[in-house]
Design a protein around this motif. Structure first.
Motif, PDB file in Angstrom:
ATOM      1  N   THR A  96       0.852  -1.188   0.000  1.00 34.47           N
ATOM      2  CA  THR A  96       0.000   0.000   0.000  1.00 34.47           C
ATOM      3  C   THR A  96       0.884   1.232   0.000  1.00 34.47           C
ATOM      4  OG1 THR A  96      -0.134   0.066   2.423  1.00 34.47           O
ATOM      5  CG2 THR A  96      -1.873  -1.141   1.253  1.00 34.47           C
ATOM      6  N   THR A 106       0.249   5.404   0.959  1.00 31.44           N
ATOM      7  CA  THR A 106      -0.703   6.380   1.481  1.00 31.44           C
ATOM      8  C   THR A 106      -0.291   7.774   1.046  1.00 31.44           C
ATOM      9  OG1 THR A 106      -1.123   4.984   3.402  1.00 31.44           O
ATOM     10  CG2 THR A 106      -1.832   7.274   3.541  1.00 31.44           C
ATOM     11  N   THR A 149      -5.221   5.770   0.881  1.00 33.06           N
ATOM     12  CA  THR A 149      -4.333   4.619   0.750  1.00 33.06           C
ATOM     13  C   THR A 149      -4.631   3.879  -0.548  1.00 33.06           C
ATOM     14  OG1 THR A 149      -4.133   4.373   3.152  1.00 33.06           O
ATOM     15  CG2 THR A 149      -3.619   2.452   1.814  1.00 33.06           C
ATOM     16  N   GLY A 199      -0.298   2.474   6.085  1.00 34.65           N
ATOM     17  CA  GLY A 199      -1.549   1.815   5.711  1.00 34.65           C
ATOM     18  C   GLY A 199      -1.437   0.316   5.574  1.00 34.65           C
TER      19      GLY A 199
END
Length: 369
Positions: free
Chosen positions: A59, A61, A66, A192
């Motif tokens: 992920t 962000t 995100t 995230g």
């Protein structure tokens, strides 16, 4: 603002690139292993290192939230201090070695990425978990038509302004690493998601000051009941193991902690002095992770008046602690709990004793495994 935690070089923030001359200006002759030679248009080749390149889900962000990525290192190369001889570095970066980390990522989400910089969430860590410093070099001359730093692998160039859904980008991140050590891990971490790790070479790096796991070493501990006098002890790490979050079922955890993994570090202490000791040596235990995190022991407040049974794992970790003192020539095993993001793991276990009257002694440091 989150992005301000990233190391920035330029306009006097951390470093500024001298761009008054053309690319390759001002070199002081060729050097071995990196740097721009005098009159050269291209940087000298940095030393390529073997790095794991498995593509993983991640992920990133940004300001819009995100986003989902697929990401992996493509290349890691080690330069020399000569590469940055025309860059004004802050004192805490001087003497460190530049590593050039090229990563490739694909936007697997349904929306485009605006001003993405997932490369800034990467670091290069040593065997003891010491993380490198990711920095960026900004061109301080707005009239310059080319970069004056000309770093290997294009590590002085910014990434794309945007990446569409399904699109990919390849970008290089400059990471400053302490001199005299071999990198062990490339790590990616975003608030995230989980921590992702890739091995550099065999993933072991160099020992440095690390003791082998399970090695007994001498230290001392202060007994607060005897006017701060230090008592000699022998310290032996016994185990480092992952637990289950269910082990902490009787304890109140934050939302962030509920997404993490407890690691149990058990250390045995022998009182080799002539005075009794209050058994609080575990206050001096620390962990540094392969992802570059310093993690102190978790302090837990039991809010359950009737045990549910879910917390039994932590009871096994703690073991039996004497109600009074650790007697001379007796041993005691204490366990500390350290929360790490999923995917991360302990790289180094440390113990910092006391020399008496509140003074510290040189910490003992071991490889975690």
């Amino acid at each position: 603002m989150r992005r301000m935690t990233r190391g920035l070089a330029g306009f006097g923030v951390l470093a500024s690139v001298v761009t008054g001359c053309a690319s390759g200006a001002g070199g002081s002759g060729g050097d071995s292993g990196g740097g721009t030679g005098k009159g050269a248009d291209k940087p000298a080749a940095a030393e390529a290192l073997r790095v794991e390149s498995t593509v993983r889900q991640a992920t990133w962000t940004g300001q819009s939230g995100t986003h989902q990525l697929k990401i992996a290192p493509e290349r890691l190369a080690r330069g020399t201090a000569a590469d940055l001889e025309h860059v004004q570095l802050d004192d805490d970066l001087k003497g460190m070695v530049p590593y050039y980390l090229t990563v490739r990522y694909t936007n697997t989400g349904s929306t485009g990425l605006s001003r993405p910089d997932p490369e800034s969430q990467f670091t290069v860590a040593l065997a003891d978990g010491t993380p490198g410093r990711a920095i960026s070099l900004w061109n301080s001359n707005p009239l310059a038509t080319a970069s004056g730093s000309s770093l290997p692998d294009g590590c002085d160039k910014a990434g794309p302004a945007s990446v569409a859904s399904g699109g990919s980008a390849t970008v290089c991140q400059l990471v400053m690493v302490p001199k005299g050590h071999e990198a062990a891990t490339v790590a990616y971490s975003d608030e995230g998601g989980d921590t992702l790790l890739w091995k550099v070479g065999d993933g072991k790096g160099d020992d440095g000051d690390l003791l082998p796991p399970g090695t007994t070493a001498d230290s001392s501990s202060e007994d607060v009941t005897t006017k701060g006098e230090a008592v000699p002890i022998r310290v032996t790490p016994k185990s480092v193991r992952a637990g289950s979050l269910a082990d902490l079922g009787d304890y109140e955890l934050s939302d962030t902690q509920q997404k993490m993994v407890p690691w149990y570090v058990t250390i045995e202490y022998r009182n080799t002095g002539k005075r009794k000791l209050l058994p609080v040596m575990d206050d001096g235990v620390g962990v540094r992770s392969a992802g570059g995190r310093d993690v102190q022991p978790l302090s837990l407040l039991d809010l359950s008046f009737s045990r549910t049974g879910e917390g039994e794992g932590i009871d096994k970790c703690r073991g039996s602690v004497p109600n009074t003192r650790l007697q001379p020539n007796s041993t005691l095993a204490l366990c500390t709990i350290h929360l790490l993001p999923k995917g991360d793991r302990p790289a180094m276990v440390s113990f910092e004793g006391q020399a008496g009257e509140g003074k510290k002694v040189k910490p003992l440091v071991w490889r975690a495994s």
